[in-house]
Every structure is written in structure tokens, then in C-alpha cells.
Design an enzyme around this catalytic site. Structure first.
Site, PDB file in Angstrom:
ATOM      1  N   LYS A   1      -4.280   8.219 -10.525  1.00  0.00           N
ATOM      2  CA  LYS A   1      -4.879   6.987 -11.071  1.00  0.00           C
ATOM      3  C   LYS A   1      -3.849   6.221 -11.903  1.00  0.00           C
ATOM      4  O   LYS A   1      -2.731   6.693 -12.124  1.00  0.00           O
ATOM      5  CB  LYS A   1      -6.138   7.319 -11.875  1.00  0.00           C
ATOM      6  CG  LYS A   1      -7.158   8.183 -11.120  1.00  0.00           C
ATOM      7  CD  LYS A   1      -7.884   7.422  -9.997  1.00  0.00           C
ATOM      8  CE  LYS A   1      -8.572   8.344  -9.001  1.00  0.00           C
ATOM      9  NZ  LYS A   1      -9.838   8.924  -9.418  1.00  0.00           N
TER      10      LYS A   1
HETATM   11  C1  LIG Z   1     -11.044   9.742  -9.137  1.00  0.00           C
HETATM   12  C2  LIG Z   1     -12.407   9.212  -8.925  1.00  0.00           C
HETATM   13  C3  LIG Z   1     -13.541   9.830  -9.459  1.00  0.00           C
HETATM   14  C4  LIG Z   1     -13.513  11.186 -10.134  1.00  0.00           C
HETATM   15  O1  LIG Z   1     -12.615  11.298 -11.154  1.00  0.00           O
HETATM   16  P1  LIG Z   1     -12.090  12.778 -11.572  1.00  0.00           P
HETATM   17  O2  LIG Z   1     -11.332  12.485 -12.825  1.00  0.00           O
HETATM   18  O3  LIG Z   1     -11.219  13.244 -10.451  1.00  0.00           O
HETATM   19  O4  LIG Z   1     -13.268  13.625 -11.785  1.00  0.00           O
HETATM   20  C5  LIG Z   1     -14.761   9.214  -9.284  1.00  0.00           C
HETATM   21  N1  LIG Z   1     -14.883   8.072  -8.614  1.00  0.00           N
HETATM   22  C6  LIG Z   1     -13.820   7.458  -8.057  1.00  0.00           C
HETATM   23  C7  LIG Z   1     -14.022   6.165  -7.337  1.00  0.00           C
HETATM   24  C8  LIG Z   1     -12.558   8.007  -8.194  1.00  0.00           C
HETATM   25  O5  LIG Z   1     -11.511   7.409  -7.615  1.00  0.00           O
END
Ligand SMILES: *Cc1c(COP(=O)(O)O)cnc(C)c1O
Length: 387
Positions: free
Chosen positions: A194
Site C-alpha cells: 500500500k
Molecule cells: C489491503 C486491503 C484490505 C485489507 O487490508 P489488510 O491490512 O491487508 O488487512 C482491504 N480492502 C482492500 C481494498 C485492500 O486493498
């Protein structure tokens, strides 16, 4: 890195990030200390929200959002089918049912039209929340989605892990994703791919003080301490979870957040370079569509490839790219088609999601890419497709 494979995304960690973590490790608080609040304050300020509540990861952020809204078993949450599993799963954690909305096959986004179609499948059940996903980093059409959800007495909860830094203009004013002008809450993730990374980590933003209070209580077992209570005293009115984000990771988050402007500028420049370099590959390969109101900091560089016309399977293209040192990923397999959800709800007809899935492929995009990498990726794609 010339001989290695470029991943589709990766973190950018510098010496000052490492120093920030080392400082936290030498400090008095590894968790529940002052760095948590400092990260929350800085994050709230960055996105323009009144409150930000840090938590263990983006999935915990979504779960906390459902708990904070007191979504009940048998009630309904609407999520797009093109998203990560967690967007839908959070509804199931609280016993609610999911209705999967279709997406625009060009942008991958839930739209007012696909939400309206999903609302027709409510069948008298109570809708509590609609979860727009700003897929790849492009903003959904929030005012129209909010109006539709509001007609059913429901709120928006934006699942925004892709869109940190994205702005959108509806009417005159530019808005920042996460400022929650149209929604009850927005959720973020700091997974390594991210826009900012803490390893694992998440955040919920809200402008509602009561929701922020509930999020904080539920993230730490549901414990509260009434004002003036004895120093050892705590109370629990409803069971919560241990979804805290430790100071060690909040220190990393704070350090990363300071670099968001630089990360965003680099992502924008790389995306612009991709769009220029990919233009000659149209119509076989086209970048996913950015809606007119969206000014994205892209998390994913997703292209749509007409594999039939190319005479190659997606697997052949993924393997061809990999052989040329380029990683790629599919975002996403439609969640409604997962065995668990098929078992619960059968398979609704979502042609936009199927069309998106049939063509999508995400190419490498992260701030640490070298200037020549975009050209290298596009050359690899051209060679693989024999163009
Ligand atoms: C990464 C992501 C999540 C989950 O986040 P985590 O930190 O991996 O639990 C949820 N929704 C979307 C759209 C994501 O890209």
C-alpha cells in the site's frame, strides 16, 4: 536489480524509517504509548478528517467499522465484487449478509447504476452500509452513492486502502479521500504494497466523535474507564478485540506519512509515464479508466488486455512477463465467485465484474522503481504480446 523480477508493488523503507523504529524500541512504550496518538493525529490532518483510529490492519479497520455501526445479524451490507476479500468478509464477521454490487468494466468501480441494481436485491431486508472501494486509487462517485444509500437509511463506509493521497472534485471543491465528507468512516491499510507501509497496520477515519470513541473502545477489548474511577478499574459493556497498532509500527507509520507527498508525486509521475508508453498498444491494451472527478494517486497500475484478440491466455502473458523480469498480479478475482459466497448466495449475474476480471492485469508500480523501469515493463509487455 537488473536480473531480478520487478514486483507489482513494494514498500519504500529508508534509513530514517529504520531510525524511527529503533527510537521507538529504545523508548518506554512498545504499545499503547504516545506514538499511537501522534500517528493518528498526523493521519487525520493529512486526509482532513476530525478523528483517526489506528488498528492492527485494514481488515481489523473494516471489522471495527461494522462493530462501531452495530451492524446486526440478518442486516445487509453492499460491497463491490471487484475488491479484496476483506471488504465483504467484514460483514460476515458481524453476521450480516453481503449483496455484491457490479462494477463498471472500464474502471472497476462501483457506480450509482451498479449500486441501484444491487439495492433491488434487498428483498425487504435492512440495509446498514454500502462499502465503496476506491479501486487502484481512483475515487468512486461518492455524493451519488451517499444519496442512494441514504434513501435506505444506510451510510457509506469507504474501503480506501488504495486511495491514500487521492483527491476528487464533485462540483467545485476538491476533497481528499479519507476526509469522510460523504461517509460515516473510511478505512486504510499499511500492508507493504500500500501507499505507506507499517508491515501490518490500519486506520479508520471519521468525523463523528461517538463513532471514534466506539472504535477506540472496541479495538481494546471493549474496556472503558469511567471518569473519576479507581485507578485499577475498568468496565466492559460489550466484548471487543485486541486490534491495537503498537507504538513501534506507529513510529514507522509517522515516518512514512512524512514521505506521502514524495511517494504520491513519484506514483503520479510513473503512472503518467505508463499512460504515455502504453498508448501505442491500444486497443489491445488500455489503462483502466479514471473517472473525470478523480485525481488519483494510483496504488495499482492496472491495464485491461484483450487476451482473446491477442491470442494468448492471461497465464501465458503473466509467464511471458515474468520470464522478462516483470511481475504482475490480478486485482481481483470477483469475490462473489468465491466458493464460500457461492455457497451462501449462489452466483448473481455481475457482467461488469466478469468483464473486468477477464481483462485486468496490474503492472509494477511503486516509488522505488527506477526511471527506466516503466519502459522496460512496457517493452516486456509488447514482446510478450508479439506487438
Ligand atoms: C489491503 C486491503 C484490505 C485489507 O487490508 P489488510 O491490512 O491487508 O488487512 C482491504 N480492502 C482492500 C481494498 C485492500 O486493498
Amino acid at each position: 536489480m537488473a536480473d531480478s523480477v520487478l514486483p507489482y508493488g513494494r514498500q519504500t523503507i529508508d534509513d530514517d524509517d529504520i531510525a524511527a523504529v529503533a527510537d521507538a524500541l529504545r523508548g518506554d512504550f512498545l504499545t499503547t504509548g504516545p506514538t499511537v496518538e501522534a500517528f493518528e493525529r498526523a493521519f487525520a490532518e493529512t486526509v482532513g478528517a476530525r478523528h483517526a483510529v489506528a488498528c492492527a490492519n485494514g481488515t481489523a479497520a473494516l471489522h471495527l467499522a461494522m462493530l462501531a455501526l452495530k451492524v446486526q445479524p440478518g442486516e445487509v451490507v453492499i460491497a463491490p465484487s471487484i475488491t479484496f476479500l476483506a471488504t465483504a468478509n467484514c460483514a460476515r464477521y458481524v453476521g450480516a449478509d453481503v449483496i455484491f454490487a457490479d462494477v463498471d468494466p472500464a474502471s472497476g468501480l462501483m457506480t450509482p447504476e451498479t449500486l441501484a441494481a444491487a439495492l433491488e436485491r434487498l428483498a425487504g431486508r435492512r440495509l446498514r452500509a454500502v462499502l465503496p472501494v476506491h479501486l487502484r486509487g481512483d475515487a468512486c462517485e461518492l455524493p451519488a452513492l451517499e444519496a442512494l444509500a441514504g434513501r435506505h437509511g444506510a451510510v457509506l463506509v469507504e474501503d480506501a486502502p488504495h486511495a491514500l493521497g487521492t483527491t476528487a472534485t464533485f462540483g467545485n471543491a476538491a476533497e481528499t479521500i479519507g476526509d469522510v465528507r460523504h461517509s460515516a468512516m473510511a478505512t486504510f491499510s499499511f500492508h507493504p504494497v500500500k501507499t505507506i507501509a507499517t508491515g501490518e497496520g490500519g486506520m479508520v477515519t471519521t468525523n463523528d466523535a461517538a463513532l471514534a470513541e466506539r472504535l477506540r473502545t472496541l479495538r481494546s477489548h471493549g474496556m472503558t474507564r469511567p471518569p473519576g474511577a479507581d485507578p485499577w478499574w475498568y468496565e466492559m459493556s460489550e466484548p471487543g478485540f485486541n486490534y491495537r497498532l503498537p507504538d513501534i509500527l506507529c513510529a514507522l507509520g509517522l515516518s512514512q506519512l512524512r514521505k506521502l507527498p514524495a511517494f504520491a508525486a513519484r506514483r503520479r509521475a510513473l503512472a503518467a509515464a505508463y499512460i504515455e508508453a502504453l498508448a501505442p498498444l491500444a486497443p489491445l491494451v488500455t489503462p483502466a479508466a479514471t473517472p473525470p472527478w478523480s485525481d488519483p494517486v494510483l496504488h495499482l497500475m492496472t491495464v485491461l488486455i484483450d487476451f482473446d484478440r491477442a491470442g494468448l491466455s492471461r497465464r501465458a502473458v503473466v509467464e511471458g512477463l515474468r520470464a522478462r523480469g516483470v511481475g504482475s498480479q490480478v486485482h481481483y478475482i470477483p469475490v462473489h465467485s468465491q466458493p464460500y459466497y457461492r455457497g451462501l448466495y449462489g452466483e448473481p449475474s455481475l457482467p461488469g465484474a466478469e468483464a473486468w476480471y477477464a481483462r485486468c492485469l496490474s503492472l509494477p508500480l511503486y516509488p522505488g522503481m527506477a526511471d527506466g523501469d516503466v519502459g522496460r515493463v512496457v517493452d516486456a509487455l509488447r514482446e510478450t504480446l508479439r506487438l
